[in-house]
Scaffold this motif. Structure first.
Motif, PDB file in Angstrom:
ATOM      1  N   ARG B  69      53.232  63.558  24.545  1.00  0.00           N
ATOM      2  CA  ARG B  69      54.501  62.825  24.570  1.00  0.00           C
ATOM      3  C   ARG B  69      55.244  62.931  23.240  1.00  0.00           C
ATOM      4  NH1 ARG B  69      51.490  60.203  28.024  1.00  0.00           N
ATOM      5  NH2 ARG B  69      52.331  59.635  30.071  1.00  0.00           N
ATOM      6  N   TYR B  82      67.959  64.126  25.416  1.00  0.00           N
ATOM      7  CA  TYR B  82      67.408  62.772  25.408  1.00  0.00           C
ATOM      8  C   TYR B  82      68.490  61.698  25.537  1.00  0.00           C
ATOM      9  CZ  TYR B  82      62.973  60.256  24.412  1.00  0.00           C
ATOM     10  OH  TYR B  82      61.818  59.512  24.502  1.00  0.00           O
ATOM     11  N   ARG B  89      68.277  56.728  26.711  1.00  0.00           N
ATOM     12  CA  ARG B  89      66.912  57.112  26.369  1.00  0.00           C
ATOM     13  C   ARG B  89      65.909  56.266  27.126  1.00  0.00           C
ATOM     14  NH1 ARG B  89      65.678  57.289  20.239  1.00  0.00           N
ATOM     15  NH2 ARG B  89      63.820  56.219  20.987  1.00  0.00           N
ATOM     16  N   ALA B  90      66.220  54.982  27.277  1.00  0.00           N
ATOM     17  CA  ALA B  90      65.311  54.099  28.006  1.00  0.00           C
ATOM     18  C   ALA B  90      65.161  54.566  29.459  1.00  0.00           C
ATOM     19  CB  ALA B  90      65.816  52.664  27.965  1.00  0.00           C
ATOM     20  N   ASP B  93      63.159  57.807  29.468  1.00  0.00           N
ATOM     21  CA  ASP B  93      61.748  57.487  29.217  1.00  0.00           C
ATOM     22  C   ASP B  93      61.071  56.936  30.475  1.00  0.00           C
ATOM     23  OD1 ASP B  93      62.005  56.384  25.729  1.00  0.00           O
ATOM     24  OD2 ASP B  93      61.424  58.320  26.575  1.00  0.00           O
ATOM     25  N   MET B  94      61.738  56.015  31.157  1.00  0.00           N
ATOM     26  CA  MET B  94      61.142  55.447  32.380  1.00  0.00           C
ATOM     27  C   MET B  94      60.924  56.538  33.417  1.00  0.00           C
ATOM     28  SD  MET B  94      62.618  51.714  33.317  1.00  0.00           S
ATOM     29  CE  MET B  94      64.330  51.847  32.857  1.00  0.00           C
ATOM     30  N   TYR B  95      61.930  57.364  33.614  1.00  0.00           N
ATOM     31  CA  TYR B  95      61.831  58.397  34.651  1.00  0.00           C
ATOM     32  C   TYR B  95      60.740  59.415  34.311  1.00  0.00           C
ATOM     33  CZ  TYR B  95      66.356  56.530  36.241  1.00  0.00           C
ATOM     34  OH  TYR B  95      67.376  55.708  36.678  1.00  0.00           O
ATOM     35  N   GLU B  97      58.113  58.969  32.470  1.00  0.00           N
ATOM     36  CA  GLU B  97      56.795  58.345  32.574  1.00  0.00           C
ATOM     37  C   GLU B  97      56.335  58.334  34.028  1.00  0.00           C
ATOM     38  OE1 GLU B  97      54.547  56.927  30.115  1.00  0.00           O
ATOM     39  OE2 GLU B  97      55.818  58.207  28.887  1.00  0.00           O
ATOM     40  N   GLY B  98      57.288  58.105  34.941  1.00  0.00           N
ATOM     41  CA  GLY B  98      56.942  58.137  36.367  1.00  0.00           C
ATOM     42  C   GLY B  98      56.470  59.517  36.794  1.00  0.00           C
ATOM     43  N   ASP B 101      53.097  60.362  35.380  1.00  0.00           N
ATOM     44  CA  ASP B 101      51.987  59.730  36.104  1.00  0.00           C
ATOM     45  C   ASP B 101      51.657  60.533  37.358  1.00  0.00           C
ATOM     46  OD1 ASP B 101      52.682  56.161  35.456  1.00  0.00           O
ATOM     47  OD2 ASP B 101      51.716  57.728  34.257  1.00  0.00           O
ATOM     48  N   ARG B 129      56.058  56.054  46.278  1.00  0.00           N
ATOM     49  CA  ARG B 129      56.263  55.385  44.994  1.00  0.00           C
ATOM     50  C   ARG B 129      57.248  56.128  44.107  1.00  0.00           C
ATOM     51  NH1 ARG B 129      51.404  52.960  41.276  1.00  0.00           N
ATOM     52  NH2 ARG B 129      51.355  51.535  43.029  1.00  0.00           N
ATOM     53  N   TYR B 130      57.181  57.456  44.062  1.00  0.00           N
ATOM     54  CA  TYR B 130      57.963  58.175  43.054  1.00  0.00           C
ATOM     55  C   TYR B 130      59.231  58.805  43.612  1.00  0.00           C
ATOM     56  CZ  TYR B 130      53.977  57.222  40.098  1.00  0.00           C
ATOM     57  OH  TYR B 130      53.002  56.562  39.391  1.00  0.00           O
ATOM     58  N   VAL B 133      62.302  56.733  44.431  1.00  0.00           N
ATOM     59  CA  VAL B 133      63.033  56.196  43.284  1.00  0.00           C
ATOM     60  C   VAL B 133      64.100  57.181  42.832  1.00  0.00           C
ATOM     61  CG1 VAL B 133      62.820  55.593  40.841  1.00  0.00           C
ATOM     62  CG2 VAL B 133      61.168  54.720  42.489  1.00  0.00           C
ATOM     63  N   TYR B 134      63.706  58.436  42.657  1.00  0.00           N
ATOM     64  CA  TYR B 134      64.650  59.433  42.165  1.00  0.00           C
ATOM     65  C   TYR B 134      65.710  59.761  43.223  1.00  0.00           C
ATOM     66  CZ  TYR B 134      60.948  59.703  38.719  1.00  0.00           C
ATOM     67  OH  TYR B 134      60.013  59.364  37.774  1.00  0.00           O
TER      68      TYR B 134
END
Lengths: 222, 221
Positions: B69, B82, B89-90, B93-95, B97-98, B101, B129-130, B133-134
């Motif tokens: 990372r 970024y 950025r937040a 970062d969330m996307y 991280e998903g 995972d 789950r993933y 979302v997108y």
């Protein structure tokens, strides 16, 4: 909206603890709503509050943030705990990833099968004393500064202190080969916001006990 | 020093593949050194190149950066992948991280004993789950890219994740029309298109030999 960040998690350390530490270090007051039963988690999910159906979740600045690292990066960036440029950020990122790995091992321990516990505990001690702590000891020794990166208090320092204290709970004399880290621990613990967080009555959570572990297993179907 | 970033890792995907994708997306040429033996690994450790005795390692701009990372964040920021501010950025970062995972489940799949493998769980997570979302993010703002109407790290990693899951289950996007369009769109970006062609530095899915090499190199004495 109160303006204070609101943390959603179980009433224990887990992945939220690093976030509590960082907010506390930045002097940010926060509220907490605890997931105490499966129904609490289901409600959050049904309400669409959890992007990937998971906690930690932190309501902050109009966002419902999830994913521990995303939350930590945002808080660090917002409160000037993330270095002054890209290179310092790279160092901070590297260092926190290391302490994250170490703390991850310690957090996972209570959830492992009993037969593996002794072996994994030994591995934690080995990793702490041969892979992780020597790195931070050397970083501090080499530049002789008070803080890990850029001569300025950062997320990396907060995270390292958290990891040190967690490792000491496993083995109280674990820092004995590391004089720089002992001094670091004393120094960072005395920063007013940190000192406050270390006092009884703060929102810092205790180590997981059997009751908490049972509750977590039930809530998350582990 | 050639000036090009140098990647040290196994000759396979693992934790380095997302880094290859991001460099490629940014149009950055890079060199690779492949770990093939235990001796090589121990030599790297002895030489002090690996901060935590681990790969991936990327030598870039005079730094030896480790931790996947940390490397990805550096590259993303350096090449303007970024977002434009803290909030973007937040989201990025969330996307990521998903998708990390989800891809993490597939990475460990190759190293899980066949009896314990759970492909059904991976597909379930992907489709419940993933991907939803997108799909929803893109549908709601109707823009070409996930964040800030601009190509970012989040888009690169989502495409990587989509292709990885499709390798396991080719019909996995059947209920996600917006992601199907996304996949085609992002695949056609020139740097991405180039990376998807044979002969690029993109690595194939792990095979038995790759798994055996990794196990051998990391084996404890």
């Amino acid at each position: 909206m109160a303006g204070k960040p609101k943390l959603h998690y179980t009433k224990g350390r887990g992945k939220m603890e690093s976030i509590r530490w960082l907010l506390a270090a930045a002097g940010v007051e926060f509220e907490e709503e605890f997931v105490e039963a499966k129904e609490d988690l289901e409600k959050l999910r049904k309400d669409g509050a959890l992007l990937f159906q998971q906690v930690p979740m932190v309501e902050i600045d109009g966002m419902k943030m999830v994913q521990t690292r995303a939350i930590l990066s945002y808080i660090a960036g917002k409160h000037n705990l993330y270095g002054k440029d890209l290179r310092e950020r790279a160092l901070i990122d590297m260092y926190v990833e290391g302490t994250t790995d170490l703390m991850g091992m310690i957090m996972a321990l209570p959830f492992q099968p009993p037969e593996a516990k002794e072996k994994n505990f030994a591995l934690i001690i080995e990793r702490a004393t041969t892979r992780y702590f020597p790195v931070y000891e050397k970083v501090l020794k080499d530049h002789g500064q008070q803080f890990l990166v850029g001569n300025q208090f950062s997320w990396a320092d907060v995270h390292l202190l958290e990891a040190i204290l967690m490792a000491e709970e496993c083995k109280p004399d674990i820092l004995s080969p590391f004089p720089q880290l002992q001094a670091f621990k004393g120094r960072i613990s005395n920063i007013p916001t940190i000192k406050k967080f270390l006092q009884p009555g703060s929102q810092r959570k205790p180590p997981a006990d059997d009751k908490f572990i049972a509750q977590v297993k039930k809530i998350f179907n582990i | 020093m050639s000036g090009k970033p140098k990647l040290t890792y196994f000759n396979g995907r693992g934790c380095m593949e997302s880094i290859r994708w991001l460099l490629a997306a940014a149009g950055v040429e890079f060199e690779e050194e492949f770990l093939e033996t235990r001796e090589q690994y121990q030599k790297l450790i002895k030489g002090g190149a690996l901060l935590f005795d681990q790969v991936p390692l990327v030598e870039i701009d005079g730094m030896k950066i480790v931790q996947t990372r940390a490397i990805l964040c550096y590259i993303a920021a350096k090449y303007n992948f970024y977002g434009k501010d803290l909030r973007e950025r937040a989201l990025i970062d969330m996307y990521v991280e998903g998708t990390a995972d989800l891809m993490g489940m597939i990475i460990t799949f190759a190293f899980t004993p066949p009896k314990e493998r759970n492909l059904a769980l991976i597909i379930e997570r992907a489709t419940t789950r993933y991907f939803p979302v997108y799909e929803k993010v893109l549908k709601q703002h109707g823009q070409e890219f996930l964040v800030g109407n601009r190509f970012s790290w989040a888009d690169v990693q989502l495409l990587e994740a989509i292709l990885m899951v499709e390798e396991k289950e080719p019909t996995v996007l059947s209920k996600f029309p917006v992601l199907q369009a996304f996949k085609a769109r992002i695949s056609n970006i020139p740097t991405i298109k180039k990376f998807l062609q044979p002969g690029s530095q993109r690595k194939p899915p792990p095979d038995d030999q790759y798994v055996a090499t990794v196990i051998e190199v990391f084996k404890k004495d």
